[in-house]
Design an enzyme around this catalytic site. Structure first.
Site, PDB file in Angstrom:
ATOM      1  N   ARG A  96       0.840  -1.203   0.000  1.00 54.68           N
ATOM      2  CA  ARG A  96       0.000   0.000   0.000  1.00 54.68           C
ATOM      3  C   ARG A  96       0.873   1.251   0.000  1.00 54.68           C
ATOM      4  NH1 ARG A  96      -1.416   2.520   4.392  1.00 54.68           N
ATOM      5  NH2 ARG A  96      -1.482   0.642   5.692  1.00 54.68           N
TER       6      ARG A  96
ATOM      7  N   TYR B 291     -14.884  16.346 -18.057  1.00 46.54           N
ATOM      8  CA  TYR B 291     -15.414  14.989 -18.016  1.00 46.54           C
ATOM      9  C   TYR B 291     -16.506  14.907 -16.955  1.00 46.54           C
ATOM     10  CZ  TYR B 291     -15.590  10.084 -16.606  1.00 46.54           C
ATOM     11  OH  TYR B 291     -16.017   8.833 -16.244  1.00 46.54           O
TER      12      TYR B 291
END
Length: 392
Positions: free
Chosen positions: A50, A102
């Protein structure tokens, strides 16, 4: 001597001359969640995926080099990248955002970030007086250029000058152009966003997102945020993007050449009322693009004479696919009204120029004769059916 961009898509300069990873030319996929330590207080340089993973680190260095940034951050999608970037801001902060973005970005800003106390002003950044919207709490300007889907072109240098005068962060979504054609950081931007799903990957087979910056203060904050929020790109997806990036240059060149020819063909069709492509000399942003980019890209938008004609095209295309997304080797046609901008209120869509007769094309690398041949067949069939309907 500065490396050419095609070389930078393939080779990371700091790795040259080494024979690590057993000499593998394809960077290995480190499919591991955690890493063993040689001893207390000792580390291999990696602790937990991570935080960082060797495959992701290599990809991030490659993307940073392409955008001439000091660091890049690879995330699980383009929206994950924008979401992470928005964590730089606090409740009460104000952001000036282009009105033609977008639809997913607009949805995020108005349904998540505003809920969390961030304020937005949506304006036409390529034509509006952006500086007049700057307030005491304004922290950033967010633009796409060209915009999605109306292909508006904003002068990045001009916007960077405004941002610097008011100590604002200039964020540029560079997805449509890719680092091959445009480098906003070189023009004064502070942050570049990419949906890596699109041109960087280029094969419609993975999702990815990137943030690139040339500012150390932003780099430090984002490096903390990416490990804390946990949306870093998985190793196999990193490898897919690395593989796709190797051919970025030749894909962009071929797609652009096809787009130019399709735009010219569409201009000759009586059912097409407008072709919006920055590579056409009559596009309002054509001269700006010539100054700030090395090409015009492979995205184009058209307006048809009617909604019925637009829908008929979507029904009849076969090799050209009716699908969302862009930037892959396949040519796609998208219907913004029900796809990319479905969640944008109708009045905003129409104000930006998006109507029910608007289609957006992402032009791929197929043989141009085949692409135009399919369009000729589709348009002829629609005209024939329309004429038959009039006779009956």
């Amino acid at each position: 001597m500065a490396r050419g961009i095609d070389t930078k898509c393939i080779h990371l300069e700091e790795d040259e001359g080494q024979c690590s990873h057993y000499g593998a030319l394809s960077y290995p996929i480190y499919q591991t969640a955690t890493y063993a330590h040689p001893g207390v207080g000792q580390s291999t340089g990696f602790d937990y995926s991570r935080l960082q993973n060797p495959t992701r680190e290599h990809l991030e260095k490659m993307v940073a080099a392409l955008e001439n940034g000091i660091d890049a951050f690879a995330l699980s999608s383009g929206m994950a990248a924008i979401s992470l970037l928005m964590e730089l801001f606090r409740p009460g902060d104000h952001i000036i955002a282009d009105s033609d973005l977008y639809g997913g970005s607009i949805r995020l800003f108005h349904n998540v970030n505003e809920k969390n106390g961030v304020e937005f002003s949506s304006i036409d950044c390529c034509r509006g007086d952006v500086e007049s919207y700057v307030k005491e709490n304004t922290k950033a300007v967010y633009i796409e250029t060209p915009t999605n889907p109306m292909m508006n072109v904003t002068d990045i240098r001009k916007m960077a000058d405004i941002a610097k005068r008011h100590n604002l962060i200039l964020i540029v979504d560079n997805t449509f152009m890719s680092p091959y054609f445009q480098n906003p950081l070189d023009l004064g931007a502070d942050v570049v966003i990419h949906s890596g799903t699109k041109y960087l990957s280029g094969h419609n087979d993975t999702l990815a997102g990137f943030i690139v910056t040339n500012r150390e203060d932003i780099q430090e904050k984002l490096r903390f945020l990416i490990k804390t929020t946990g949306a870093g790109l998985a190793p196999f997806d990193c490898w897919l993007v690395l593989r796709g990036m190797k051919t970025l240059g030749i894909r962009m060149e071929r797609s652009q050449e096809n787009a130019k020819q399709i735009a010219a063909w569409l201009q000759q069709q009586k059912a097409v009322t407008r072709v919006i492509y920055p590579g056409l000399p009559d596009h309002p942003g054509h001269e700006i693009m010539k100054k700030q980019a090395r090409g015009f890209g492979a995205m184009l938008t058209i307006q048809l004479e009617s909604k019925e004609f637009a829908l008929a095209i979507l029904e009849k295309v076969r090799m050209i696919r009716f699908a969302e997304s862009l930037g892959g080797v396949e040519t796609l046609v998208t219907y913004p009204t029900t796809q990319t901008h479905a969640d944008v209120p109708k009045e905003i869509r129409e104000r930006n120029g998006i109507t029910e007769s608007t289609l957006r094309f992402s032009v791929g690398i197929e043989n141009i004769e085949d692409l135009i041949g399919e369009l000729e067949k589709v348009f002829a069939e629609i005209e024939e059916e329309k004429n038959d309907g009039k006779k009956s």
